[in-house]
Design a protein around this motif. Structure first.
Motif, short mmCIF file in Angstrom:
data_model
loop_
_atom_site.label_atom_id
_atom_site.label_comp_id
_atom_site.label_asym_id
_atom_site.label_seq_id
_atom_site.Cartn_x
_atom_site.Cartn_y
_atom_site.Cartn_z
N ARG A 5 -36.98 80.99 -29.15
CA ARG A 5 -36.10 80.88 -30.31
C ARG A 5 -35.54 82.26 -30.63
NH1 ARG A 5 -40.29 78.08 -34.20
NH2 ARG A 5 -41.54 79.67 -33.20
N CYS A 6 -34.28 82.29 -31.00
CA CYS A 6 -33.61 83.54 -31.35
C CYS A 6 -32.93 83.37 -32.70
CB CYS A 6 -32.55 83.90 -30.32
SG CYS A 6 -33.17 84.11 -28.65
N ALA A 7 -32.80 84.47 -33.43
CA ALA A 7 -32.07 84.48 -34.69
C ALA A 7 -31.45 85.86 -34.85
CB ALA A 7 -33.00 84.19 -35.86
N LEU A 8 -30.45 85.94 -35.72
CA LEU A 8 -29.84 87.23 -36.03
C LEU A 8 -29.57 87.30 -37.52
CD1 LEU A 8 -28.64 89.91 -35.02
CD2 LEU A 8 -26.44 88.73 -34.98
N VAL A 9 -30.13 88.32 -38.14
CA VAL A 9 -29.89 88.58 -39.56
C VAL A 9 -29.22 89.94 -39.66
CG1 VAL A 9 -30.95 88.95 -41.82
CG2 VAL A 9 -31.92 87.25 -40.25
N ALA A 10 -28.05 89.97 -40.27
CA ALA A 10 -27.36 91.24 -40.50
C ALA A 10 -27.62 91.65 -41.94
CB ALA A 10 -25.86 91.08 -40.26
N PHE A 11 -27.89 92.92 -42.15
CA PHE A 11 -28.00 93.37 -43.52
C PHE A 11 -27.28 94.69 -43.67
CE2 PHE A 11 -31.71 95.29 -41.56
CZ PHE A 11 -31.87 96.51 -42.19
N ARG A 12 -26.59 94.79 -44.75
CA ARG A 12 -25.88 96.00 -45.12
C ARG A 12 -26.26 96.27 -46.56
NH1 ARG A 12 -19.47 96.89 -44.17
NH2 ARG A 12 -19.38 99.09 -44.74
N ARG A 13 -25.68 95.54 -47.45
CA ARG A 13 -26.10 95.60 -48.85
C ARG A 13 -27.02 94.45 -49.19
NH1 ARG A 13 -25.48 100.19 -51.81
NH2 ARG A 13 -23.57 101.20 -51.25
N THR A 14 -26.80 93.33 -48.57
CA THR A 14 -27.70 92.18 -48.69
C THR A 14 -27.79 91.53 -47.31
OG1 THR A 14 -25.87 90.71 -49.32
CG2 THR A 14 -27.13 91.68 -51.11
N GLY A 15 -28.82 90.77 -47.10
CA GLY A 15 -29.01 90.13 -45.81
C GLY A 15 -28.18 88.87 -45.68
N ALA A 16 -27.72 88.60 -44.47
CA ALA A 16 -26.98 87.37 -44.18
C ALA A 16 -27.43 86.85 -42.82
CB ALA A 16 -25.48 87.63 -44.17
N VAL A 17 -27.79 85.59 -42.77
CA VAL A 17 -28.19 84.97 -41.51
C VAL A 17 -26.92 84.67 -40.73
CG1 VAL A 17 -29.33 83.02 -40.41
CG2 VAL A 17 -30.28 84.00 -42.50
N ILE A 18 -26.74 85.36 -39.62
CA ILE A 18 -25.57 85.14 -38.76
C ILE A 18 -25.87 84.01 -37.78
CG2 ILE A 18 -24.02 86.21 -37.07
CD1 ILE A 18 -23.77 87.51 -39.80
N CYS A 19 -27.10 83.97 -37.29
CA CYS A 19 -27.54 82.93 -36.37
C CYS A 19 -28.95 82.52 -36.78
CB CYS A 19 -27.51 83.47 -34.94
SG CYS A 19 -28.08 82.29 -33.69
N PRO A 20 -29.14 81.29 -37.23
CA PRO A 20 -30.48 80.87 -37.63
C PRO A 20 -31.42 80.77 -36.43
CG PRO A 20 -29.01 79.00 -37.59
CD PRO A 20 -28.17 80.21 -37.29
N LEU A 21 -32.70 80.78 -36.69
CA LEU A 21 -33.71 80.66 -35.63
C LEU A 21 -33.47 79.36 -34.86
CD1 LEU A 21 -36.11 82.30 -34.62
CD2 LEU A 21 -37.57 80.93 -36.09
N THR A 22 -33.17 79.49 -33.57
CA THR A 22 -32.79 78.32 -32.78
C THR A 22 -33.20 78.48 -31.31
OG1 THR A 22 -30.90 76.94 -32.09
CG2 THR A 22 -30.48 79.30 -32.32
N THR A 23 -33.33 77.36 -30.63
CA THR A 23 -33.56 77.36 -29.19
C THR A 23 -32.25 77.10 -28.44
OG1 THR A 23 -34.11 75.02 -29.23
CG2 THR A 23 -35.95 76.59 -29.35
N ASP A 24 -31.15 76.95 -29.14
CA ASP A 24 -29.84 76.70 -28.55
C ASP A 24 -29.26 78.02 -28.05
OD1 ASP A 24 -27.23 76.10 -27.88
OD2 ASP A 24 -26.84 74.90 -29.68
N HIS A 25 -29.60 78.36 -26.81
CA HIS A 25 -29.21 79.66 -26.26
C HIS A 25 -27.71 79.81 -26.08
CE1 HIS A 25 -33.56 80.14 -24.62
NE2 HIS A 25 -33.50 80.20 -25.92
#
Length: 175
Positions: A5-25
């Motif tokens: 499973r992969c996910a991506l959270v970007a944070f600068r001033r606040t966090g934002a989920v760019i890609c939720p935890l998923t197995t969809d590669h």
């Protein structure tokens, strides 16, 4: 790998989920491609020429959307809090203790605001939860901030890298 499973959270001033935890590669790859395209707008010397280009603004919003919303009133850049969030974002961490968990954490380590958790505390929290942290210092990280980040990550059993060819090294270290 199958089932990872992969996910991506970007944070600068606040966090934002760019890609939720998923197995969809495929979705993860598409998201990473879109991020690469979107990040390019920050380095575009012709940004004034793009004022009428809808795709330019879509790309700009894609990479910053959610991270700067109402940031003058509530935003900050809390490096330790960002890593601590990653440590609690894994589901079933207590039930499935044998599953490998890792965080690739890239930052300039420039804190803005009052954190709930220091980077060292967050790295130790990851260690306690058996989450391996691969820290990447950005190209513009100051040496004192780099030393602080490196000490926090390696002190918790993680590995530290400098921006550049670090992804190849990380992949080799994960293997």
């Amino acid at each position: 790998l199958e089932g990872d499973r992969c996910a991506l959270v970007a944070f600068r001033r606040t966090g934002a989920v760019i890609c939720p935890l998923t197995t969809d590669h495929e979705y993860v790859k598409e998201t990473l491609s879109r991020i690469k395209e979107s990040v390019g707008v920050f380095f575009d010397d012709d940004s004034l020429d793009n004022l009428g280009n809808k795709r330019y603004f879509e790309n700009l919003e894609y990479i910053t959307g959610g991270t700067l919303v109402d940031c003058d009133n509530r935003g900050s850049s809390l490096i330790g809090d960002g890593l601590a969030y990653c440590s609690i974002a894994f589901p079933d961490i207590e039930k499935d203790k044998d599953r490998v968990r890792l965080v690739i954490f890239s930052t300039d380590n420039e804190q803005d605001g009052t954190p709930l958790c220091s980077l060292t505390e967050a790295a130790q929290l990851c260690k306690k939860k058996n989450i391996k942290v691969f820290g990447i210092g950005t190209s513009n990280i100051y040496s004192v901030k780099e030393d602080e980040m490196k000490d926090a990550i390696t002190g918790a059993g993680g590995k530290y890298y400098r921006e550049g060819n670090s992804m190849k090294e990380i992949i080799q270290d994960i293997d």
